[in-house]
Enzyme design. Structure first.
Site, PDB file in Angstrom:
ATOM      1  CD  GLU A   1      -3.202  -0.306   0.266  1.00 55.50           C
ATOM      2  OE1 GLU A   1      -2.949  -0.165  -0.949  1.00 55.50           O
ATOM      3  OE2 GLU A   1      -4.292  -0.021   0.751  1.00 55.50           O
TER       4      GLU A   1
ATOM      5  CB  THR B   1      -5.569   6.775  -1.784  1.00 56.15           C
ATOM      6  OG1 THR B   1      -6.411   5.723  -2.254  1.00 56.15           O
ATOM      7  CG2 THR B   1      -5.547   6.745  -0.267  1.00 56.15           C
TER       8      THR B   1
HETATM    9  N1  HSE Z   1      -8.747   4.342   4.938  1.00 56.09           N
HETATM   10  C1  HSE Z   1      -8.195   4.774   3.703  1.00 56.09           C
HETATM   11  C2  HSE Z   1      -8.690   6.157   3.359  1.00 56.09           C
HETATM   12  C3  HSE Z   1      -8.591   3.812   2.636  1.00 56.09           C
HETATM   13  O1  HSE Z   1      -9.896   6.380   3.511  1.00 56.09           O
HETATM   14  O2  HSE Z   1      -7.906   7.003   2.949  1.00 56.09           O
HETATM   15  C4  HSE Z   1      -7.962   4.100   1.312  1.00 56.09           C
HETATM   16  O3  HSE Z   1      -6.761   3.411   1.204  1.00 56.09           O
END
Ligand code: HSE
Length: 307
Positions: free
Chosen positions: A128, A181
């Site tokens: 990630e 993201t």
């Molecule tokens: N929890 C993360 C976010 C998930 O909302 O940014 C995306 O990788």
């Protein structure tokens, strides 16, 4: 073992109240990956279909994870990977997480199950980081453990697997716009009012309790997000319209899947799910934005071995 083919599920992270700390796996959407043992050490990617992703083994989330695991285990063999993406990167359904988690799960089979699920989650978090710059656990943990998960702590990492009420289903709409993201994290507040924090952690407790007790009303009451959703929803075209139509049609709750743009709705039972699916479909058909819409059970098992 010389060959393995797996299904690695898409995941819905955050689940409204659980920003960066909750997630669940879905059943119908995910990646298919193959792993072939090679005499030459190291990792290579021989084919990627379904998305335009890098073959550079240090920049691809899947191969970066396999490479790290083979090095960590001091393996005297290598692995050749193929990746078939069943859904788009940038959808908010854990695309890089499915690749990273699938890679960790698959490589572990060749390493005679050397690593625990928690250790696999850590390796997948590295994937990630390679893909989006932050080692977030909610998507990868949901893909590896299956069902619902709670990331109780990041340091040290602690993952709690939660039960899945039998009638729980998800409807998810993916408007065809891409949100990175990184960009969705850039709009987040750096501080939140105490009042909102209290509501948020009370709802996480409510959601966890609702999952344990099959209490759909409590699950519904708890699907509220005062942290990420208010800041992020502006990035998602017609978010409020979709959410309102889903709730009106009887959804338990609706919100942003991960960092978006996918919007998820949790439903109780088949009929409720169909009603919510139809309502969201009607709402989005009126816009000029292409979309894909699907329903799925929550995937309690996580990864599947196909061959
Ligand atoms: N929890 C993360 C976010 C998930 O909302 O940014 C995306 O990788």
């Amino acid at each position: 073992m010389d060959y393995l083919k797996i299904f690695s599920p898409a995941t819905v992270a955050n689940v409204s109240c659980g920003f960066d700390s909750m997630g669940f796996a879905v059943d119908e959407i995910g990646d298919e990956m193959t792993f072939t043992k090679t005499a030459a050490k190291g990792v290579k990617i021989t084919n990627i279909t379904g998305a335009d992703l890098t073959y550079n083994v240090d920049e691809n989330a899947a191969s970066a994870v396999v490479k790290k695991m083979l090095q960590d285990a001091n393996a005297d063999f290598g692995i050749a990977l193929t990746i078939h993406k069943g859904f788009s990167p940038g959808s908010g359904l854990g695309s890089s997480a499915a690749s990273a988690a699938g890679a960790a799960f698959g490589a572990n089979k060749f390493l005679e199950h050397k690593y625990s699920e928690l250790e696999l989650t850590k390796f997948a978090m590295f994937g990630e980081q390679v893909a989006c710059g932050t080692p977030i656990a909610d998507n990868v943990a949901a893909a590896i453990y299956g069902g619902f998960v709670l990331v109780r702590s990041y340091e040290p990492l602690e993952i709690i697997k939660l039960p899945v009420p039998k009638e729980l289903r998800v409807v998810a709409i993916h408007p065809q716009v891409e949100i990175k993201t990184k960009d969705a994290r850039a709009v987040l507040p750096t501080e939140i009012p105490l009042k909102n924090a209290i509501t948020q952690w009370a709802n996480v407790g409510g959601l966890v309790s609702g999952l344990y007790t099959d209490n759909y009303q409590l699950i519904s009451n708890s699907l509220v997000d005062l942290v990420a959703e208010p800041a992020r929803k502006a990035l998602i075209p017609f978010f409020d319209e979709v959410k309102n139509s889903a709730i009106k049609a009887g959804a338990l709750g609706a919100g942003i899947s991960g960092s978006g743009p996918t919007i998820y709705a949790l439903c109780e039972g088949k009929e409720n799910t169909e009603n919510v699916y139809n309502a969201i479909n009607e709402t989005y058909k009126k816009t000029n934005i292409d979309f894909t819409l699907f329903t799925s059970k929550v995937n309690a098992a996580g990864m599947k071995i196909l061959e």
